[in-house]
Design a protein around this motif. Structure first.
Motif, PDB file in Angstrom:
ATOM      1  N   GLY A  68     -11.862  -2.948   9.235  1.00  0.00           N
ATOM      2  CA  GLY A  68     -12.245  -1.635   9.772  1.00  0.00           C
ATOM      3  C   GLY A  68     -11.392  -1.267  10.970  1.00  0.00           C
ATOM      4  N   CYS A  69     -11.169  -2.234  11.871  1.00  0.00           N
ATOM      5  CA  CYS A  69     -10.323  -1.989  13.049  1.00  0.00           C
ATOM      6  C   CYS A  69      -8.906  -1.603  12.632  1.00  0.00           C
ATOM      7  CB  CYS A  69     -10.261  -3.234  13.921  1.00  0.00           C
ATOM      8  SG  CYS A  69     -11.717  -3.540  14.892  1.00  0.00           S
ATOM      9  N   ILE A  70      -8.327  -2.349  11.669  1.00  0.00           N
ATOM     10  CA  ILE A  70      -6.948  -2.080  11.275  1.00  0.00           C
ATOM     11  C   ILE A  70      -6.836  -0.706  10.624  1.00  0.00           C
ATOM     12  CG2 ILE A  70      -5.154  -2.806   9.678  1.00  0.00           C
ATOM     13  CD1 ILE A  70      -5.849  -5.629  10.352  1.00  0.00           C
ATOM     14  N   LEU A  71      -7.812  -0.343   9.796  1.00  0.00           N
ATOM     15  CA  LEU A  71      -7.742   0.966   9.131  1.00  0.00           C
ATOM     16  C   LEU A  71      -7.920   2.100  10.123  1.00  0.00           C
ATOM     17  CD1 LEU A  71      -9.611   0.055   5.894  1.00  0.00           C
ATOM     18  CD2 LEU A  71      -7.340   0.955   6.027  1.00  0.00           C
ATOM     19  N   ILE A  72      -8.760   1.900  11.153  1.00  0.00           N
ATOM     20  CA  ILE A  72      -8.913   2.945  12.166  1.00  0.00           C
ATOM     21  C   ILE A  72      -7.616   3.090  12.968  1.00  0.00           C
ATOM     22  CG2 ILE A  72     -10.120   3.493  14.305  1.00  0.00           C
ATOM     23  CD1 ILE A  72     -12.633   2.473  12.965  1.00  0.00           C
ATOM     24  N   ALA A  73      -6.941   1.950  13.229  1.00  0.00           N
ATOM     25  CA  ALA A  73      -5.642   2.017  13.928  1.00  0.00           C
ATOM     26  C   ALA A  73      -4.623   2.805  13.106  1.00  0.00           C
ATOM     27  CB  ALA A  73      -5.128   0.605  14.186  1.00  0.00           C
ATOM     28  N   SER A  74      -4.595   2.533  11.785  1.00  0.00           N
ATOM     29  CA  SER A  74      -3.664   3.268  10.922  1.00  0.00           C
ATOM     30  C   SER A  74      -3.981   4.761  10.899  1.00  0.00           C
ATOM     31  CB  SER A  74      -3.742   2.675   9.519  1.00  0.00           C
ATOM     32  OG  SER A  74      -3.132   3.523   8.602  1.00  0.00           O
ATOM     33  N   MET A  75      -5.295   5.077  10.870  1.00  0.00           N
ATOM     34  CA  MET A  75      -5.718   6.484  10.859  1.00  0.00           C
ATOM     35  C   MET A  75      -5.268   7.191  12.130  1.00  0.00           C
ATOM     36  SD  MET A  75      -9.516   7.569   9.822  1.00  0.00           S
ATOM     37  CE  MET A  75     -10.229   7.267  11.397  1.00  0.00           C
ATOM     38  N   LEU A  76      -5.449   6.504  13.272  1.00  0.00           N
ATOM     39  CA  LEU A  76      -5.026   7.075  14.556  1.00  0.00           C
ATOM     40  C   LEU A  76      -3.521   7.294  14.592  1.00  0.00           C
ATOM     41  CD1 LEU A  76      -6.888   5.326  17.496  1.00  0.00           C
ATOM     42  CD2 LEU A  76      -6.672   7.742  17.067  1.00  0.00           C
ATOM     43  N   TYR A  77      -2.761   6.284  14.114  1.00  0.00           N
ATOM     44  CA  TYR A  77      -1.303   6.375  14.176  1.00  0.00           C
ATOM     45  C   TYR A  77      -0.795   7.550  13.357  1.00  0.00           C
ATOM     46  CZ  TYR A  77       3.559   5.172  13.462  1.00  0.00           C
ATOM     47  OH  TYR A  77       4.908   5.223  13.410  1.00  0.00           O
ATOM     48  N   PHE A  78      -1.259   7.654  12.095  1.00  0.00           N
ATOM     49  CA  PHE A  78      -0.762   8.755  11.268  1.00  0.00           C
ATOM     50  C   PHE A  78      -1.286  10.103  11.757  1.00  0.00           C
ATOM     51  CE2 PHE A  78      -0.016   5.359   8.089  1.00  0.00           C
ATOM     52  CZ  PHE A  78       1.341   5.556   7.992  1.00  0.00           C
ATOM     53  N   GLY A  79      -2.504  10.098  12.352  1.00  0.00           N
ATOM     54  CA  GLY A  79      -3.008  11.344  12.930  1.00  0.00           C
ATOM     55  C   GLY A  79      -2.162  11.810  14.102  1.00  0.00           C
ATOM     56  N   PRO A 111      -5.489  15.650  12.158  1.00  0.00           N
ATOM     57  CA  PRO A 111      -6.320  14.492  11.796  1.00  0.00           C
ATOM     58  C   PRO A 111      -6.151  14.089  10.334  1.00  0.00           C
ATOM     59  CG  PRO A 111      -7.653  16.428  12.272  1.00  0.00           C
ATOM     60  CD  PRO A 111      -6.287  16.762  12.663  1.00  0.00           C
ATOM     61  N   VAL A 112      -6.062  12.768  10.118  1.00  0.00           N
ATOM     62  CA  VAL A 112      -5.925  12.207   8.778  1.00  0.00           C
ATOM     63  C   VAL A 112      -7.206  11.446   8.466  1.00  0.00           C
ATOM     64  CG1 VAL A 112      -4.601  10.654   7.329  1.00  0.00           C
ATOM     65  CG2 VAL A 112      -3.463  11.980   9.071  1.00  0.00           C
ATOM     66  N   VAL A 113      -7.827  11.751   7.340  1.00  0.00           N
ATOM     67  CA  VAL A 113      -9.107  11.108   7.031  1.00  0.00           C
ATOM     68  C   VAL A 113      -9.025  10.247   5.783  1.00  0.00           C
ATOM     69  CG1 VAL A 113     -10.592  12.758   8.193  1.00  0.00           C
ATOM     70  CG2 VAL A 113      -9.831  13.208   5.878  1.00  0.00           C
ATOM     71  N   GLN A 114      -7.807  10.054   5.224  1.00  0.00           N
ATOM     72  CA  GLN A 114      -7.728   9.296   3.976  1.00  0.00           C
ATOM     73  C   GLN A 114      -8.116   7.834   4.174  1.00  0.00           C
ATOM     74  OE1 GLN A 114      -3.713  10.188   3.360  1.00  0.00           O
ATOM     75  NE2 GLN A 114      -4.087  11.854   1.928  1.00  0.00           N
ATOM     76  N   GLU A 115      -7.698   7.247   5.311  1.00  0.00           N
ATOM     77  CA  GLU A 115      -8.036   5.848   5.541  1.00  0.00           C
ATOM     78  C   GLU A 115      -9.534   5.651   5.679  1.00  0.00           C
ATOM     79  OE1 GLU A 115      -5.228   6.944   6.601  1.00  0.00           O
ATOM     80  OE2 GLU A 115      -3.723   5.381   6.352  1.00  0.00           O
ATOM     81  N   MET A 116     -10.221   6.715   6.106  1.00  0.00           N
ATOM     82  CA  MET A 116     -11.678   6.628   6.212  1.00  0.00           C
ATOM     83  C   MET A 116     -12.306   6.310   4.863  1.00  0.00           C
ATOM     84  SD  MET A 116     -13.096   6.685   8.918  1.00  0.00           S
ATOM     85  CE  MET A 116     -14.545   6.858   9.878  1.00  0.00           C
ATOM     86  N   LEU A 117     -11.646   6.722   3.791  1.00  0.00           N
ATOM     87  CA  LEU A 117     -12.143   6.458   2.437  1.00  0.00           C
ATOM     88  C   LEU A 117     -12.214   4.960   2.187  1.00  0.00           C
ATOM     89  CD1 LEU A 117     -12.055   9.352   0.993  1.00  0.00           C
ATOM     90  CD2 LEU A 117     -10.779   8.182  -0.737  1.00  0.00           C
ATOM     91  N   ILE A 118     -11.115   4.245   2.487  1.00  0.00           N
ATOM     92  CA  ILE A 118     -11.110   2.789   2.274  1.00  0.00           C
ATOM     93  C   ILE A 118     -12.147   2.136   3.173  1.00  0.00           C
ATOM     94  CG2 ILE A 118      -9.686   0.744   2.175  1.00  0.00           C
ATOM     95  CD1 ILE A 118      -7.287   2.337   1.979  1.00  0.00           C
ATOM     96  N   THR A 119     -12.204   2.591   4.439  1.00  0.00           N
ATOM     97  CA  THR A 119     -13.162   1.993   5.373  1.00  0.00           C
ATOM     98  C   THR A 119     -14.585   2.129   4.853  1.00  0.00           C
ATOM     99  OG1 THR A 119     -11.663   2.815   7.069  1.00  0.00           O
ATOM    100  CG2 THR A 119     -13.719   1.880   7.800  1.00  0.00           C
ATOM    101  N   LEU A 120     -14.947   3.342   4.459  1.00  0.00           N
ATOM    102  CA  LEU A 120     -16.295   3.586   3.949  1.00  0.00           C
ATOM    103  C   LEU A 120     -16.568   2.749   2.706  1.00  0.00           C
ATOM    104  CD1 LEU A 120     -17.128   7.376   4.215  1.00  0.00           C
ATOM    105  CD2 LEU A 120     -18.377   5.452   5.125  1.00  0.00           C
ATOM    106  N   PHE A 121     -15.587   2.716   1.808  1.00  0.00           N
ATOM    107  CA  PHE A 121     -15.764   1.973   0.559  1.00  0.00           C
ATOM    108  C   PHE A 121     -15.980   0.492   0.845  1.00  0.00           C
ATOM    109  CE2 PHE A 121     -14.215  -0.073  -3.277  1.00  0.00           C
ATOM    110  CZ  PHE A 121     -14.960   0.595  -4.211  1.00  0.00           C
ATOM    111  N   LEU A 122     -15.160  -0.068   1.744  1.00  0.00           N
ATOM    112  CA  LEU A 122     -15.310  -1.497   2.054  1.00  0.00           C
ATOM    113  C   LEU A 122     -16.624  -1.770   2.764  1.00  0.00           C
ATOM    114  CD1 LEU A 122     -11.786  -2.650   3.114  1.00  0.00           C
ATOM    115  CD2 LEU A 122     -13.139  -3.472   1.244  1.00  0.00           C
ATOM    116  N   PHE A 123     -17.032  -0.872   3.653  1.00  0.00           N
ATOM    117  CA  PHE A 123     -18.279  -1.113   4.382  1.00  0.00           C
ATOM    118  C   PHE A 123     -19.482  -0.975   3.464  1.00  0.00           C
ATOM    119  CE2 PHE A 123     -17.808  -1.179   9.127  1.00  0.00           C
ATOM    120  CZ  PHE A 123     -16.501  -1.569   9.092  1.00  0.00           C
TER     121      PHE A 123
END
Lengths: 130, 89
Positions: free
Chosen positions: A51-62, A68-80
């Motif tokens: 979750g931390c790594i995906l949020i970092a990636s989301m911030l970087y691409f945003g 704002p980029v919300v695609q990584e949120m999809l993986i985060t939600l799915f994994l959680f």
């Protein structure tokens, strides 16, 4: 202080925290002594790390794209959502196979109903079963 | 700063993956190996996402999503096989 330097620091801290959590989870899985203990590491620590790594990636691409980029949120939600489900199924499989556990593991493996392990069909009262 | 953080994080994930491989080879029972495989795909998602950060491209996002979905489905399928002796009844 420059805004971008601050954001870079935040992203770096999130990346290192994610890697550390994933490593701690895998270390627990490699080091602990029985299956019920080993289940704890990957299901909690590794999920938090990714979750931390995906949020970092989301911030970087945003930040680099300027929107704002919300695609990584999809993986985060799915994994959680899926991590507890697979952990529950793995624990049920371990209980069904009656894996050995050390004495310090608290609580005893509960007995599964015979319907749950396929030895007896699930009863349907409206079809005449009791 | 970001490059150093990426290096450190990738090294940590690599060590985590080697620990998973160790557990998958040694693991005394089948659920242990399944748990190691489950952790391994989560760690590989992290590695792929960081590779996308390193190369500054969003191409690898779809690969990460595919690995997440197929990993969950395969874990559930093998669990179901071990639990009931059959996948689709």
């Amino acid at each position: 202080m420059n805004w971008y330097v601050f954001l870079e620091g935040v992203i770096s801290v999130l990346l290192i925290a994610g890697g550390a959590f994933a490593f701690i989870g895998s270390l627990g899985m490699a080091h602990l002594r029985d299956f019920y203990m080993r289940l704890h590491g990957p299901t909690k620590a590794t999920t938090l790390g990714i979750g931390c790594i995906l949020i970092a990636s989301m911030l970087y691409f945003g930040v680099t794209a300027g929107q704002p980029v919300v695609q990584e949120m999809l993986i985060t939600l799915f994994l959680f959502i899926t991590a507890p489900v697979s952990a529950h199924l793995l624990a049920k499989t371990g209980l069904h196979l009656k894996l050995k556990h050390v004495e310090k593991t608290r609580g005893k493996p509960v007995e599964l109903y015979r319907e749950e392990v396929g030895e007896k069909p699930v009863p349907h009262p409206d079809r005449g079963h009791d | 700063m970001l490059d150093t953080a990426l290096w450190i994080s990738q090294a940590l994930i690599l060590m985590a993956l080697s620990l998973n491989v160790y557990r998958m080879i040694v693991g005394p029972s089948m659920p242990d190996r399944l748990l190691a495989l489950d952790t391994m795909y989560v760690n590989s998602i992290a590695l792929i996402v960081m590779m996308g950060l390193w190369l500054n491209t969003k191409t690898y996002f779809e690969a990460a999503l595919l690995i997440a979905m197929l990993g969950f489905i395969s874990t559930v399928a093998v669990c179901k096989y071990l639990l009931r002796g059959d996948i689709i009844e």
